[in-house]
Design an enzyme around this catalytic site. Structure first.
Site, PDB file in Angstrom:
ATOM      1  CB  SER A 193      -0.878  -0.001   1.262  1.00  0.00           C
ATOM      2  OG  SER A 193      -1.443   1.262   1.518  1.00  0.00           O
ATOM      3  CE1 TYR A 211      -2.720  -1.300   6.193  1.00  0.00           C
ATOM      4  CE2 TYR A 211      -2.215   0.956   5.530  1.00  0.00           C
ATOM      5  CZ  TYR A 211      -2.712  -0.304   5.229  1.00  0.00           C
ATOM      6  OH  TYR A 211      -3.186  -0.562   3.963  1.00  0.00           O
TER       7      TYR A 211
END
Length: 315
Positions: free
Chosen positions: A157, A182
């Site tokens: 991502s 994350y």
């Protein structure tokens, strides 16, 4: 083989769908494993690959929910697997290896975002454990099942912009921020592909699917999604967000495109190899240097091997 981090002119782009990139590709007789292949991007990838003729295995922590989501989709199998549990990974892999099935494609797609602070198993931070270490262990356990030239696609991502690997504190013993956690896990996803591709017989890529609203955002309050510009006041995805079918396209392209036969370890975006990031704007994307550094990739592989006590590629 050449490792590049510049666009190669795939002919596809941000609006291409998984079906678009599979045009003319026949996957009959090919076996694909997709973690999280029953929801969001994973379901869109499963559906497209099935339409191209593949047989898809879907490991799932909630097999009943996966079975229901895949109802009516042919040539799919649901197997129980919890990526947060090394014992579950070993059990799944041992049972799978007993079938003698060869895997041609693995999409390491499942993951968590904005998870509250939690230490899993022997004390691993949850994002790193589920998004990276679980997939690292799974691929190592399944190594005997990977066909010659198998492709492994790690769904990363632009969240990797938020953090390099925190080498001195990867499990956040000294404070916690769920976005940084994350981000670290997404950098790990990219570095995993860089080093995995150095081994003979496997081709690996990391991909940024783009901005898509899926169940991955389930822990983000609506007010925060609105404030961050992810949704409109009416609750619709904001301009620039992709559909799940568009979001799945880059992973499916990386898994199947013959254009990538001569490349490996690259980070991909919008159905092409991504250029280096020139800004900090995650919507523009690209890839930060810490997510493609071979030295960091090797260091992370060593750390992952120590944490999981698994390394079937170098031993």
């Amino acid at each position: 083989m050449t490792i590049t981090q510049h666009k190669i002119g795939s002919g596809f782009g941000a609006h291409s769908t998984a079906d678009d990139v599979l045009t003319g590709i026949d996957l009959s007789g090919r076996y694909v494993l997709i973690t999280g292949g029953y929801s969001g991007l994973g379901l869109a990838a499963t559906s497209a690959l099935i339409r191209a003729g593949a047989h898809v295995i879907v490991p799932a922590r909630r097999p009943a929910a996966a079975t229901e989501a895949l109802r009516g989709i042919p040539r799919t199998e649901v197997w129980e697997l919890d990526l947060a549990d090394l014992g579950s990974i070993r059990t799944f892999s041992d049972k799978f290896l007993e079938t003698g099935t060869s895997l041609d494609i693995v999409l390491a797609n499942a993951g968590v975002m904005a998870h509250p602070y939690e230490l899993i198993g022997p004390g691993w931070e949850a994002h790193l454990a589920i998004n990276h270490l679980g997939h690292y262990a799974l691929i190592n356990c399944l190594r005997p099942a990977l066909s010659q030239g198998a492709r492994v696609v790690s769904v990363a991502s632009s969240g990797h912009f938020l953090s390099d690997i925190r080498w001195d504190d990867p499990h956040f013993r000294r404070g916690y921020d769920h976005w940084v956690a994350y981000g670290q896990s997404k950098t790990a996803n990219a570095l995993f592909a860089v080093h995995l591709d150095t081994f003979d017989g496997v081709r690996a890529f990391a991909v940024h699917p783009g901005s898509i609203l899926t169940p991955l955002q389930r822990r983000i309050p609506r007010e925060q999604q609105l404030a961050q510009g992810w949704i409109t006041p009416e609750g619709r995805p904001a301009d620039g967000f992709k559909t799940p079918e568009q979001g799945a396209a880059t992973a499916v392209w990386a898994a199947t495109s013959p254009l990538l036969d001569a490349y490996g370890g690259a980070y991909c975006q919008d159905c092409d190899i991504a250029d280096p990031a020139v800004t900090d704007d995650m919507l523009i994307g690209g890839v930060k240097p810490w997510a493609t550094d071979p030295g960091s990739a090797a260091r992370l592989w060593t750390l992952s091997a120590e944490l999981t006590d698994l390394d079937t590629f170098t031993t």
